[in-house]
Motif scaffolding. Structure first.
Motif, short mmCIF file in Angstrom:
data_model
loop_
_atom_site.label_atom_id
_atom_site.label_comp_id
_atom_site.label_asym_id
_atom_site.label_seq_id
_atom_site.Cartn_x
_atom_site.Cartn_y
_atom_site.Cartn_z
N ASN A 127 0.85 -1.18 0.00
CA ASN A 127 0.00 0.00 0.00
C ASN A 127 0.89 1.24 0.00
OD1 ASN A 127 -1.50 2.28 1.10
ND2 ASN A 127 -3.16 0.81 1.43
N LYS A 128 0.79 2.03 -1.06
CA LYS A 128 1.67 3.19 -1.22
C LYS A 128 1.51 4.21 -0.09
CE LYS A 128 1.03 2.65 -6.14
NZ LYS A 128 0.00 1.67 -5.87
N SER A 129 0.30 4.44 0.35
CA SER A 129 0.07 5.41 1.42
C SER A 129 0.73 4.97 2.72
CB SER A 129 -1.43 5.60 1.65
OG SER A 129 -2.04 6.09 0.48
N ARG A 130 0.64 3.69 3.03
CA ARG A 130 1.27 3.18 4.25
C ARG A 130 2.78 3.21 4.15
NH1 ARG A 130 -2.53 -2.03 5.27
NH2 ARG A 130 -4.40 -0.91 5.88
N VAL A 137 6.01 11.90 7.82
CA VAL A 137 6.23 12.38 9.18
C VAL A 137 7.62 12.98 9.31
CG1 VAL A 137 6.46 11.65 11.59
CG2 VAL A 137 4.56 10.80 10.21
N LEU A 138 8.62 12.29 8.76
CA LEU A 138 9.99 12.81 8.79
C LEU A 138 10.10 14.13 8.03
CD1 LEU A 138 12.34 9.74 8.30
CD2 LEU A 138 12.20 11.25 10.26
N ASP A 139 9.46 14.19 6.86
CA ASP A 139 9.52 15.41 6.07
C ASP A 139 8.90 16.59 6.81
OD1 ASP A 139 10.84 14.08 4.07
OD2 ASP A 139 9.09 13.83 2.79
#
Length: 143
Positions: A127-130, A137-139
């Protein structure tokens, strides 16, 4: 089980390599060179699978990059081709049309995406979103 993932440009230079079982560095260099040479020598109509020593190699070319995955003989080649496409789509979503320079200048992010998708040589997330959530979050925290 996956043995390795390689991203290689058309000149045969490795841009990203991730191994999931121990291989000595000297053996990695010779194996990579041999596999890359064989993949680059195939034309567009050739099959994207080949057997190499005691495992299978599945590869696909996207623009100037070859995505090469080594798997053991029990893996389904078509599912690995689909997984390669999933990797490219995930990179595209993050980098907005991924290119070789995106990988080179953001190698840490590329490795993080692969680490979210593959654990100990097993595909655990598609799953791309996961996959992209921890990187988002890091960004946010780096701004």
């Amino acid at each position: 089980m996956l043995k390795f993932v390689l991203l290689v440009n058309k000149q045969g230079q490795t841009r990203l390599s991730q191994y999931y079982e121990y291989v000595p560095v000297e053996e990695r260099v010779t194996t990579e060179a041999d596999i890359v040479r064989k993949c680059l020598s195939r034309n567009e109509e050739s099959c994207s699978f080949m057997e190499y020593k005691n495992f299978k190699v599945v590869f696909r070319r996207y623009a100037s990059l070859y995505f090469i995955v080594g798997v053991d003989n029990s893996e389904n080649e078509l599912s690995i081709l689909e997984f390669i496409h999933n990797i490219v789509e995930t990179f595209d979503r993050y980098f907005e049309s991924v290119c070789e320079l995106d990988i080179m200048f953001n190698i840490d992010r590329a490795h993080m995406m692969l680490d979210e998708m593959i654990v100990n040589g097993n595909i655990v997330e598609t799953n791309k979103s996961r996959v992209l959530a921890p990187i988002a979050v890091l960004d946010k925290s780096n701004r």
